[in-house]
Design a protein around this motif. Structure first.
Motif, mmCIF file in Angstrom:
data_model
loop_
_atom_site.group_PDB
_atom_site.id
_atom_site.type_symbol
_atom_site.label_atom_id
_atom_site.label_comp_id
_atom_site.label_asym_id
_atom_site.label_seq_id
_atom_site.Cartn_x
_atom_site.Cartn_y
_atom_site.Cartn_z
ATOM 1 N N ASP A 189 0.814 -1.211 0.000
ATOM 2 C CA ASP A 189 0.000 0.000 0.000
ATOM 3 C C ASP A 189 0.855 1.271 0.000
ATOM 4 N N PHE A 190 2.128 1.138 -0.363
ATOM 5 C CA PHE A 190 3.009 2.297 -0.467
ATOM 6 C C PHE A 190 3.765 2.188 -1.783
ATOM 7 N N MET A 191 4.533 3.195 -2.106
ATOM 8 C CA MET A 191 5.238 3.215 -3.391
ATOM 9 C C MET A 191 6.718 3.516 -3.171
ATOM 10 N N ILE A 192 7.568 2.602 -3.662
ATOM 11 C CA ILE A 192 9.019 2.787 -3.600
ATOM 12 C C ILE A 192 9.529 2.963 -5.023
ATOM 13 N N THR A 193 10.282 4.019 -5.249
ATOM 14 C CA THR A 193 10.851 4.276 -6.566
ATOM 15 C C THR A 193 12.375 4.299 -6.448
ATOM 16 N N ALA A 194 13.023 4.500 -7.580
ATOM 17 C CA ALA A 194 14.488 4.571 -7.589
ATOM 18 C C ALA A 194 14.984 5.774 -6.805
ATOM 19 N N GLU A 195 14.099 6.754 -6.568
ATOM 20 C CA GLU A 195 14.505 7.967 -5.861
ATOM 21 C C GLU A 195 14.237 7.894 -4.359
ATOM 22 N N LEU A 248 14.449 -4.336 -4.148
ATOM 23 C CA LEU A 248 15.533 -3.965 -3.227
ATOM 24 C C LEU A 248 15.570 -5.029 -2.137
ATOM 25 N N THR A 249 16.619 -5.828 -2.091
ATOM 26 C CA THR A 249 16.724 -6.919 -1.118
ATOM 27 C C THR A 249 17.593 -6.495 0.061
ATOM 28 N N ARG A 250 17.584 -7.362 1.060
ATOM 29 C CA ARG A 250 18.435 -7.076 2.220
ATOM 30 C C ARG A 250 19.911 -7.030 1.810
ATOM 31 N N SER A 251 20.293 -7.893 0.872
ATOM 32 C CA SER A 251 21.686 -7.876 0.431
ATOM 33 C C SER A 251 22.031 -6.551 -0.233
ATOM 34 N N CYS A 252 21.030 -5.945 -0.938
ATOM 35 C CA CYS A 252 21.254 -4.625 -1.541
ATOM 36 C C CYS A 252 21.527 -3.591 -0.442
ATOM 37 N N LEU A 253 20.738 -3.686 0.643
ATOM 38 C CA LEU A 253 20.939 -2.743 1.751
ATOM 39 C C LEU A 253 22.307 -2.966 2.410
ATOM 40 N N TYR A 254 22.717 -4.249 2.546
ATOM 41 C CA TYR A 254 24.033 -4.532 3.128
ATOM 42 C C TYR A 254 25.141 -3.893 2.271
ATOM 43 N N ARG A 255 24.967 -3.962 0.943
ATOM 44 C CA ARG A 255 25.952 -3.356 0.047
ATOM 45 C C ARG A 255 26.012 -1.847 0.245
ATOM 46 N N MET A 256 24.826 -1.237 0.425
ATOM 47 C CA MET A 256 24.804 0.211 0.638
ATOM 48 C C MET A 256 25.521 0.581 1.939
ATOM 49 N N ILE A 257 25.302 -0.245 2.968
ATOM 50 C CA ILE A 257 25.995 0.002 4.242
ATOM 51 C C ILE A 257 27.497 -0.178 4.056
ATOM 52 N N SER A 258 27.829 -1.252 3.335
ATOM 53 C CA SER A 258 29.246 -1.544 3.102
ATOM 54 C C SER A 258 29.923 -0.431 2.306
ATOM 55 N N ASP A 259 29.178 0.156 1.356
ATOM 56 C CA ASP A 259 29.740 1.228 0.530
ATOM 57 C C ASP A 259 29.728 2.568 1.248
ATOM 58 N N GLY A 260 29.177 2.609 2.465
ATOM 59 C CA GLY A 260 29.161 3.850 3.249
ATOM 60 C C GLY A 260 28.178 4.875 2.719
ATOM 61 N N CYS A 261 27.084 4.413 2.140
ATOM 62 C CA CYS A 261 26.081 5.334 1.574
ATOM 63 C C CYS A 261 25.447 6.164 2.685
ATOM 64 N N ALA A 262 25.170 7.407 2.329
ATOM 65 C CA ALA A 262 24.454 8.293 3.262
ATOM 66 C C ALA A 262 22.983 7.885 3.316
ATOM 67 N N LEU A 263 22.344 8.182 4.468
ATOM 68 C CA LEU A 263 20.933 7.828 4.623
ATOM 69 C C LEU A 263 20.042 8.554 3.627
ATOM 70 N N THR A 264 20.514 9.702 3.120
ATOM 71 C CA THR A 264 19.689 10.479 2.176
ATOM 72 C C THR A 264 19.932 10.079 0.732
ATOM 73 N N GLU A 265 20.850 9.141 0.492
ATOM 74 C CA GLU A 265 21.166 8.764 -0.889
ATOM 75 C C GLU A 265 20.051 7.887 -1.482
ATOM 76 N N PRO A 266 19.605 8.147 -2.746
ATOM 77 C CA PRO A 266 18.574 7.302 -3.401
ATOM 78 C C PRO A 266 19.090 5.879 -3.586
ATOM 79 N N ILE A 267 18.156 4.945 -3.657
ATOM 80 C CA ILE A 267 18.515 3.526 -3.734
ATOM 81 C C ILE A 267 18.696 3.044 -5.163
ATOM 82 N N GLY A 268 18.531 3.933 -6.142
ATOM 83 C CA GLY A 268 18.482 3.534 -7.550
ATOM 84 C C GLY A 268 19.640 2.683 -7.998
#
Length: 705
Positions: free
Chosen positions: A34-40, A71-91
Motif C-alpha cells: 500500500d506504499f510506493m518505492i521508486t528509484a529515488e 531492493l533486497t536485504r543484500s542490496c541494503l548490506y551493500r549500501m551500508i558496506s559502501d558507506g552510503c548516506a541515509l539520504t542517498e537514493p537507492i536507484g
C-alpha cells in the motif's frame, strides 16, 4: 432419499476438492503493497520500510507503479558496506531483473512456482501490470493450511451428519474410521469395528473389493443396505452403506402415485371440456389439452404458474374463500362462448386446491353466428383504418432536422435516390426517423402525385398479411366481403409502398413478395387472374438482416432485391450536435400542439439532456420534451420536470466534476508549497504533510517542472 443422493454427491467430489489449492485465490494469499518505492526513495526510507514490514525485499516501481526491480536485504548490506548516506537514493543498488507473478496465475501454477523457486518472496502484479503486492512461501503455506483445515472440517461434518453409513479403511482394508450412522445401523460399539478387516465384519464386501461387483447387498445389524466401495487415492477405501428399507418404501409409494397420476392425465387428455387443477397455493398442477386449445396456450406456459396471474378470468380465487362450488356467467374468447364451473377441493375444513372446468364445446353452435359477425367487423375496422392512413406522404426533407454532417450527406443521397425507381432500404434503430425518410423520398420523387401506402409488417396479424398485400376475390374464405377487396399493392399502384419493419415478415410471405418485386404482377387470394402493378418499394427495418439471412429467417434473394439502395440513419447518440437543434424545433412544434409557451430549458436541465444517451433516439427526445413542457411552470423546463430515469444519470457527472475540483485544489496547493519553499521538494513535502516520494509522484501526475 434426495438427501441421501446429496450426501453421495458430496463424497464423490471430496477427492477433487482437496487437489492442490484450486479454491485459493492469489489475492487472498499475497500481502498487499500500500506504499510506493521508486528509484529515488532514500536509503533511510527503505530501511524504515523493511524494518516496519519485516520483509526480505521491497518491490521498486516506476511512476506508473509498474515493476522496476526489487531492493533486497543484500542490496541494503551493500549500501551500508559502501558507506552510503541515509539520504542517498537507492536507484544504483536495485536489482533490475526480477520475476513477477500475475494475480490471474492459476493456483496450481503458483504452487509449482513456489516449489521450484530458490527465493522466498515474489512480486505480484495486477492485470494491468502494476504492482499489487508480494507473495512469500510463508503466505503460501498458511493459505494451504487454512484450505486444508476448512476441507477437513467439511468432511468431518458430512461424515458425522450423513444419513449414510460410512467407513474408511487403509490399504489393507482395516477399518480406521466409522461414522455415527454406521454404528447405529450395526448396533456395534466403535471399538468393536475399528482395526477389524472390513470384509470380515461385512463378508458381502469381498466381491466388491475383488472387483467382481460394483455394489453389494449387505446386512448391517438388522438393517438391509446397499454398499458402494470407492478407492481413495492410494490411502485406502471408502464404503458407503445406504438403508434400502426406506428406499423400497418410497419406491412403492412413488409407484402408486405415478399410477394415479397417469390415470388422471389420461382422463384429462380425453376430457370433452377444458379442465385445470390448482394446488392450495393457486399453482397450476394439471391442465387438459382442450383447455390449452381454447386459450391458445402451451403447457409450459401454465404449469407451476399462479392461476390468478395466468388465467385471472377464471376467478378461481373465489372458491378458496367461499369453499363453495359455483358457475360463472357466459364469457367469450376469440368469439367462442364458454362457462366456467369453479370447484373447491376441500380436506377437513381447509381448501387444498381448486378445479376450473371450462364448458365450451356445447356452446359452439350457438356462438358461431356471433363469432362470424365479430370477425367481419374487426377486419372491416382494420381495413378502414389502414385505408385512411394510406392516403399520402406528409413529410418532406424540411421535416428532417439535423446539423450533423453525415445526416446532411445522407439526405442528399436519399434525394438523389428518390429521382429513380430503385428499391430503397432504410435502416436504423427505433425512433431515428426512418419513416420520415420514406415520406420525403416519395414526395421528392416522380411518383409524388401517386399514393403513399404504409404497411407495418409487425402490426398486421400473420393470417391477414397475404390478403392485406394482394387483396382477395369474392368468396375466397369464410367471412370475406361479397365483392372481394383490393390489397395494398393495388392501392399503391402508380405510387409508393412503404414496408415498415420488413424484418418481421414471415418467410412464406417473403417468397410471394419477392415474386411481385421481380415480375410486377400477382394473384389475389382466391383469384386466378394476374394483376399488373407499377409500385415502388421503400422498406425499413431496425433488425440486422444479414444475421437473419445467415440464420435462415430472412430470404437471401429478397434481401439482395431490397438492398439496392441502402440508407443507414445513425442513432442520436452518434450525432449529439443535433440534440440542441432538435430540442428547439420540437419545442416549437409542441408549443403549437400543447398550447404551451415554453421558451427553453434551464441550464442544468439542458446539460442533463445533452449528456443522456437517448436509447429511444428522436422519438424518446420528443416524449421527454412533451413531458417536461407539460410539467413546466416557469417558462422553462426545469431539472425536476425531467423523468427520473434520465435524472439518475446525473450523480456520476456531479461526482466527476467534484473529483476535478479536488484535483485542481491539490495542484494549486502543490504549486504554492513549492513556490514558498523555493523549489525545495523535501521542505515542500513536509509542508504538505506527505512523503517526498508522494510529492514526486504528484509532480509527475500534474507534469510540473
Amino acid at each position: 432419499m434426495l438427501e441421501n443422493s446429496k450426501n453421495i454427491a458430496d463424497f464423490d467430489t471430496i477427492e477433487e476438492e482437496t487437489k492442490g489449492v484450486g479454491a485459493l485465490d492469489l489475492r487472498e494469499m499475497m500481502t498487499e503493497v500500500d506504499f510506493m518505492i521508486t528509484a529515488e526513495t532514500t536509503f533511510q526510507e527503505a530501511l524504515e520500510l523493511m524494518y516496519r514490514e519485516k520483509w526480505s525485499l521491497l518491490p521498486v516501481m516506476d511512476e506508473k507503479r509498474l515493476p522496476a526491480g526489487v531492493l533486497t536485504r543484500s542490496c541494503l548490506y551493500r549500501m551500508i558496506s559502501d558507506g552510503c548516506a541515509l539520504t542517498e537514493p537507492i536507484g544504483r543498488y536495485i536489482k533490475r531483473h526480477t520475476e513477477t507473478i500475475s494475480v490471474t496465475t492459476p493456483p496450481q501454477q503458483i504452487e509449482d512456482i513456489v516449489k521450484s523457486s530458490k527465493v522466498g518472496t515474489g512480486v505480484v502484479t495486477n492485470e494491468d501490470g502494476t504492482v499489487a503486492g508480494i507473495l512469500t512461501k510463508t503466505d503460501m503455506v498458511m493459505s494451504l493450511l487454512g484450505s486444508v483445515s476448512s476441507l477437513k472440517n467439511q468432511l468431518e461434518t458430512i461424515l458425522e451428519h450423513s444419513n449414510l453409513g460410512v467407513l474408511l479403511t487403509d490399504l489393507n482394508r482395516k477399518i480406521v474410521f466409522v461414522n455415527p450412522k454406521l454404528i447405529e445401523m450395526t448396533g456395534m460399539a466403535e471399538q468393536n469395528l475399528l482395526h477389524k478387516a472390513a470384509d470380515t465384519v461385512f463378508p458381502e464386501l469381498r466381491s466388491v473389493f475383488s472387483g467382481e461387483d460394483h455394489l453389494a447387498s449387505c446386512t448391517a445389524g438388522s438393517v438391509k443396505t446397499v454398499a458402494t466401495v470407492s478407492s481413495f487415492k492410494t490411502n485406502g477405501y471408502i464404503v458407503l452403506f445406504r438403508d434400502t428399507s426406506e428406499i423400497e418404501k418410497l419406491a412403492s409409494e412413488l409407484q402408486t402415485v405415478k399410477a394415479l397420476k397417469k390415470s388422471l392425465e389420461t382422463a384429462l387428455e380425453y376430457a370433452y371440456d377444458g379442465i385445470l387443477m390448482a394446488d392450495e397455493d393457486g399453482r397450476i398442477k394439471m391442465v387438459s389439452p382442450p383447455f390449452l386449445d381454447l386459450f391458445n396456450l402451451q403447457e409450459d406456459e401454465v404449469l407451476h404458474k399462479s392461476v390468478h396471474k395466468v388465467q385471472p378470468q377464471l376467478e378461481l380465487g373465489k372458491v378458496y374463500k367461499t369453499q363453495t362450488a359455483e358457475v360463472s356467467d357466459m364469457m367469450e374468447l376469440n368469439g367462442i362462448k364458454y362457462i366456467v364451473q369453479r370447484i373447491p377441493i376441500v380436506e377437513g375444513d381447509k381448501v387444498i386446491g381448486a378445479i376450473g372446468k371450462v364448458m365450451f364445446r356445447q356452446l359452439n353452435e350457438v356462438s358461431e353466428m356471433f363469432k362470424r359477425l365479430q370477425r367481419a367487423e374487426s377486419k372491416a375496422s382494420f381495413y378502414h383504418q389502414q385505408y385512411n392512413q394510406a392516403e399520402s406522404a406528409r413529410f418532406t426533407w424540411n421535416h428532417i432536422w439535423s446539423r450533423n454532417e453525415y445526416m446532411e450527406k445522407l439526405k442528399k443521397s436519399a434525394a438523389k435516390a428518390a429521382k429513380g425507381r430503385s428499391t430503397v432500404l432504410v435502416r436504423g434503430e427505433s425512433g431515428t426517423g426512418k419513416e420520415l425518410f420514406a415520406h420525403a423520398i416519395h414526395n421528392s420523387s416522380a411518383r409524388s402525385s401517386g399514393k403513399f401506402v404504409i404497411v407495418n409488417c409487425a402490426a398486421i396479424p400473420e393470417d391477414l398479411l397475404e390478403s392485406e398485400f394482394f387483396g382477395y376475390e369474392e368468396g375466397a374464405f369464410t367471412g370475406a366481403r361479397q365483392k372481394g377487396k383490393i390489397g395494398k399493392f393495388d392501392l399503391a399502384n402508380g405510387g409508393t409502398l412503404f414496408l415498415d419493419e420488413i424484418g418481421d415478415m414471415s418467410v412464406s410471405l417473403q417468397a410471394k413478395l419477392l415474386r411481385v418485386l421481380q415480375e410486377r404482377e400477382f394473384y389475389r387470394v382466391g383469384g386466378t387472374k394476374k394483376v399488373q402493378v407499377d409500385v415502388r418499394i421503400i422498406a425499413a427495418t431496425n433488425r440486422h438482416l444479414e444475421e437473419m439471412v445467415r440464420e435462415g429467417t430472412f430470404r437471401e434473394d429478397l434481401y439482395y432485391r431490397l438492398n439496392v439502395i441502402s440508407l443507414n440513419v445513425p442513432p442520436l447518440r452518434d450525432r449529439r450536435e443535433d440534440i440542441p437543434h432538435l430540442m428547439q424545433k420540437l419545442m416549437e412544434e409542441l408549443n403549437k400542439v400543447l398550447g404551451t409557451t415554453i421558451t427553453g430549458l434551464a441550464d442544468d436541465a439542458k446539460e442533463a439532456m445533452l449528456h443522456y444517451s437517448w436509447p429511444g433516439n428522436v422519438r424518446e427526445l420528443k416524449n421527454v420534451l412533451e413531458r417536461g413542457m407539460t410539467f413546466a411552470e416557469h417558462g422553462k423546463i426545469q431539472l425536476e420536470d425531467l423523468p427520473d430515469y434520465l435524472l439518475n444519470t446525473l450523480p456520476e457527472k456531479k461526482m466527476a466534476l467534484s473529483i476535478s475540483l479536488v484535483e485542481n485544489a491539490e495542484l494549486e496547493a502543490i504549486k504554492k508549497a513549492l513556490d514558498q519553499m523555493k523549489g525545495n521538494k523535501a521542505k515542500a513535502a513536509r509542508m504538505l504533510g506527505i512523503s517526498r516520494s508522494g510529492l514526486y509522484e504528484k509532480i509527475r501526475k500534474y507534469q510540473l517542472q
